[in-house]
Design an enzyme around this catalytic site. Structure first.
Site, short mmCIF file in Angstrom:
data_model
loop_
_atom_site.label_atom_id
_atom_site.label_comp_id
_atom_site.label_asym_id
_atom_site.label_seq_id
_atom_site.Cartn_x
_atom_site.Cartn_y
_atom_site.Cartn_z
CG HIS A 24 10.30 -12.19 -70.18
ND1 HIS A 24 9.32 -11.68 -70.41
CD2 HIS A 24 11.41 -12.69 -71.19
CE1 HIS A 24 9.16 -11.50 -71.16
NE2 HIS A 24 10.27 -12.35 -71.55
CD GLU A 25 14.07 -14.64 -72.07
OE1 GLU A 25 14.07 -15.80 -72.53
OE2 GLU A 25 13.87 -13.99 -72.67
CG HIS A 28 9.89 -16.97 -73.32
ND1 HIS A 28 8.61 -16.89 -73.71
CD2 HIS A 28 10.48 -15.44 -72.87
CE1 HIS A 28 8.60 -15.20 -73.99
NE2 HIS A 28 10.02 -15.27 -73.36
#
Length: 200
Positions: A24-25, A28
């Site tokens: 997820h990170e 980003h």
């Protein structure tokens, strides 16, 4: 309690949650970098190494709760050609990565050689559940979740300023999800989505 922490299912869930949050990170960071912000690369966040993304409090939450969180990626929207649209894309990149991972886990479960393996079915089923939960949670328009970041990036400036006060109360609003009624409702939503996918 400690015995349950050492159970195979708990260890498996912890590993899946950790890997899903790291992805997820990373998403980003990758989206921000692709759009022109060098901050994630300079801060060494453009990596799948868990050590680069771990947050101590979020890690502790993963040990005692069904889910936790990782350290947010620092973004400078001014580096984007279109700052507002860029910020929205960066915010949505995390949930999108989890949605893709959920879809892959769901699809792989139907492969014949996988469908006959109980261990693989359990692994993929847990990964599917965790990533569906991450998607549904993060698209909520509550600060500091990604849904709120994407929405606030696209709102007119006047509206964003009038809603800025919510930023201070967002974490407290998220605590509601730890209470039985909201927690149960969210779990029901996750399982409703999963049931729909399996029944489709």
């Amino acid at each position: 309690m400690f015995a349950s922490w050492l159970s195979p299912v708990w260890i498996l869930r912890f590993a899946i949650v950790l890997a899903s949050l790291v992805l997820h990170e990373f998403a980003h960071a990758a989206m921000a970098t692709w759009l022109g912000d060098s901050t994630p690369r300079r801060q060494r966040r453009l990596t799948l190494n868990p050590a680069a993304h771990l947050d101590l409090t979020g890690l502790i939450a993963m040990l005692v709760a069904p889910i936790g969180w990782a350290r947010p990626v620092e973004i400078h929207p001014g580096a984007f050609r279109h700052p507002r649209a860029g910020m929205a894309w960066v915010a949505l990149a995390g949930p999108l990565a989890n949605a893709i991972l959920a879809a892959l886990c769901f699809a792989i479960q139907s492969i014949p050689v996988v469908s006959t393996s109980d261990a693989l079915q359990q692994l993929l089923g847990l990964a599917f559940e965790v990533n569906v939960a991450l998607v549904l949670l993060n698209i909520l328009p509550i600060p500091p979740l990604d849904g709120w970041r994407a929405l606030s990036a696209l709102l007119p400036v006047r509206w964003r300023l009038s809603l800025a006060w919510l930023d201070a109360y967002g974490p407290w609003l998220l605590l509601i999800f730890l209470l039985p009624p909201a927690n149960r409702a969210f779990s029901d939503l996750v399982y409703a989505v999963m049931s729909y996918c399996y029944g489709a």
